[in-house]
Design an enzyme around this catalytic site. Structure first.
Site, PDB file in Angstrom:
ATOM      1  CD  GLU A 168      -3.073  -0.941   2.201  1.00 16.77           C
ATOM      2  OE1 GLU A 168      -2.988  -0.052   3.055  1.00 16.77           O
ATOM      3  OE2 GLU A 168      -4.044  -1.722   2.140  1.00 16.77           O
ATOM      4  CD  GLU A 376      -3.663  -5.811   4.028  1.00 15.55           C
ATOM      5  OE1 GLU A 376      -4.501  -4.996   4.454  1.00 15.55           O
ATOM      6  OE2 GLU A 376      -2.436  -5.622   4.072  1.00 15.55           O
TER       7      GLU A 376
HETATM    8  C1  BG6 Z   1      -4.393  -1.987   5.338  1.00 15.97           C
HETATM    9  C2  BG6 Z   1      -3.062  -2.328   5.895  1.00 15.97           C
HETATM   10  O1  BG6 Z   1      -4.348  -0.650   5.022  1.00 15.97           O
HETATM   11  O2  BG6 Z   1      -5.514  -2.051   6.129  1.00 15.97           O
HETATM   12  C3  BG6 Z   1      -3.110  -3.109   7.186  1.00 15.97           C
HETATM   13  O3  BG6 Z   1      -2.228  -2.944   4.960  1.00 15.97           O
HETATM   14  C4  BG6 Z   1      -4.196  -2.527   8.059  1.00 15.97           C
HETATM   15  O4  BG6 Z   1      -1.843  -3.078   7.765  1.00 15.97           O
HETATM   16  C5  BG6 Z   1      -5.514  -2.760   7.354  1.00 15.97           C
HETATM   17  O5  BG6 Z   1      -4.231  -3.026   9.365  1.00 15.97           O
HETATM   18  C6  BG6 Z   1      -6.731  -2.305   8.139  1.00 15.97           C
HETATM   19  O6  BG6 Z   1      -6.608  -0.977   8.488  1.00 15.97           O
HETATM   20  P1  BG6 Z   1      -6.873  -0.505   9.965  1.00 15.97           P
HETATM   21  O7  BG6 Z   1      -6.603   0.950   9.971  1.00 15.97           O
HETATM   22  O8  BG6 Z   1      -8.289  -0.823  10.260  1.00 15.97           O
HETATM   23  O9  BG6 Z   1      -5.936  -1.292  10.822  1.00 15.97           O
END
Ligand code: BG6
Length: 476
Positions: A168, A376
């Site tokens: 990201e 993800e």
């Molecule tokens: C992504 C990241 O942006 O989203 C993760 O790669 C992150 O590291 C995930 O934890 C969820 O975002 P957040 O802010 O809810 O932890």
């Protein structure tokens, strides 16, 4: 009603994490300080001042965590390596102890038939490089990052088949240099675009090195992409949606795949005096490093509308996945964010939109024609640990089921999807939101300021995903 194609036999049913969010052991075995170790110490930056000093102690409990994965039947585990464990000051001596941790983790995964997916960089550049030359703002980082990647490529060649270069880039650059919500805690558009260009070069440089070393595997970046919708069919709102795609998606993915910046954004930046400085050889480097796949981190879509030239301008602009504020934000004359009346939202006000995942896969496929690995996707929510040790996260099952279905629909549409990694495997530190925003299949019993015993408990979603894997997606 259409019959859906089956998931391919070798489909990677996976799950993901990142070093800073799970490992803990912040100062152990020679690890150097990273920018996140430093940033979390600034008062008011994270929820209740939470840090990843201990995180969920994966560094010491990786065997237990991998055993849980094995029992669940997980096919792939995506994790990141902490650069500052491998080279504590970023450009000096190699720390053998740090490498040994990843040797053990990778061997443990392989022993259980779990495919390791290794992320080279998940936001934790060594603090020493930040101090020495401003981290991503100096071209020296290209060489240093490539040397670090080279060490991992050579050590894990033939063991690791899937490599993620930068995680990201859009998020760490925008939150780091536009919103001061991530290290290095800066608000400066000019510096942001320059650091971003250098990160592009570093990304290309490690991919090029991967090819030179003829590594037996595939490499690609993971991009946080949330497709944009226009609020309605008003032509100016449609134009705003096109603009948002250009500014928040093509601006990065076109560079990864075509080695070119999209014209509409480039010309806008030139007019504003914000375009990054391009040196001789830069564009050739960018063009020489096409990834093998596109990594997709998908959480939600964005909805936008026309923004007049004297309209909203805000540092809180939508960063495809990091809205968290109902306040409109945008670029004057380009777009501004709007609420989507057709979708529900999570506990943290993120739009829940499985169709958006199908659209994301389709758009990436048609523009870039690369295989896609979903690196993800998941739901951050409050979970409740019951007296008997169960966690009834039916809302997470519902979320994941709909998203997996959307993946299957995209496969049926013809998109080549290599795998699906949920975020996250165990609960972990949600950078700015502490430990209460939980994403895992495995509940970790700790609170922000109380580590308790860090005991692991299987959530209902753990058993649900086990079944999905067993039936290769036939039973959702
Ligand atoms: C992504 C990241 O942006 O989203 C993760 O790669 C992150 O590291 C995930 O934890 C969820 O975002 P957040 O802010 O809810 O932890």
């Amino acid at each position: 009603h259409q019959t859906l194609d089956a998931f391919p036999d070798n489909f990677l049913w996976g799950s993901a994490s990142a070093a800073y969010q799970v490992e803990g052991a912040a100062k152990e075995d020679g690890k150097g300080e990273s920018v996140w170790d430093r940033f979390v110490q600034i008062p008011g930056k994270t929820y209740k001042g939470t840090t990843g000093d201990v995180a969920v102690d994966h560094y010491h409990r990786y065997k237990e965590d991998v055993a849980l994965m094995a029992e669940q039947g997980l096919k792939a585990y995506r994790f990141s390596v902490a650069w500052s464990r491998i080279i504590p000051d970023g450009d000096g001596e190699v720390n053998e102890k740090g490498l040994e941790f990843y040797d053990k983790l990778i061997d443990e995964l392989l022993a259980h038939g779990i495919e390791p997916v290794l992320t080279l960089y998940h936001w934790d550049i060594p603090q020493a490089l930040q101090d020495k030359y401003g981290g991503w703002e100096s071209r020296q980082v290209i060489e240093d990052f490539t040397r670090y990647a080279d060490i991992l490529f050579q050590r894990y060649n033939n063991k690791v088949k899937y490599w993620v270069s930068l995680n990201e880039q859009n998020i760490f650059i925008m939150l780091g240099y536009r919103m001061a919500a991530h290290p290095p805690n800066v608000v400066d558009e000019k510096r942001m675009y320059q650091a971003n260009h250098i990160a592009n070069l570093a990304n290309a440089s490690v991919i090029r090195r991967f090819r030179e070393l003829d590594i037996n595997g595939q490499i690609g970046p993971s991009f946080a992409y949330g497709p944009t919708y226009a609020l309605d069919s008003h032509p100016l709102n449609q134009l705003a949606a096109e603009n948002n795609e250009a500014f928040n998606a093509h601006w990065w993915m076109d560079v990864y795949v075509f080695g070119e910046y999209p014209k509409v954004v480039w010309k806008y930046l030139e007019r504003k005096g914000l375009a990054p400085a391009i040196e001789e050889g830069d564009m050739a480097l960018l063009k020489s490093a096409k990834p093998d796949f596109m990594g997709l981190n998908y959480y939600q879509t964005a909805t936008v509308e026309h923004n007049p030239i004297d309209g909203v301008s805000s540092g809180k602009m939508n960063t495809s996945g990091k809205k968290g504020s109902s306040e409109a934000s945008g670029l004057p004359g380009v777009f501004k964010t709007a609420d989507n009346p057709y979708v529900e939202q999570t506990d943290w006000d993120w739009d829940i939109d499985p169709v958006g995942l199908r659209i994301a896969l389709r758009r990436i496929d048609s523009r870039y024609n690369l295989p896609i690995m979903i690196t993800e996707n998941g739901l951050g929510a409050y979970d409740k640990l019951e007296e008997d040790g169960s966690i009834h996260d039916d809302y997470r099952i519902d979320f994941l089921r709909k998203h997996v279905k959307a993946v299957q629909e995209a496969i049926t549409d013809g998109v080549n999807v290599l795998g699906y990694c949920t975020w996250s495997y165990t609960d972990l530190l949600s950078w700015l939101n502490g430990y209460q925003k939980r994403y895992g299949f495995v509940y970790v019993d700790r609170e922000e300021l109380d580590e308790k015993e860090l005991k692991r408990y299987k959530k209902d979603s753990y058993f649900w995903y086990k079944k999905v894997i067993e039936t290769n997606g036939k039973e959702l």
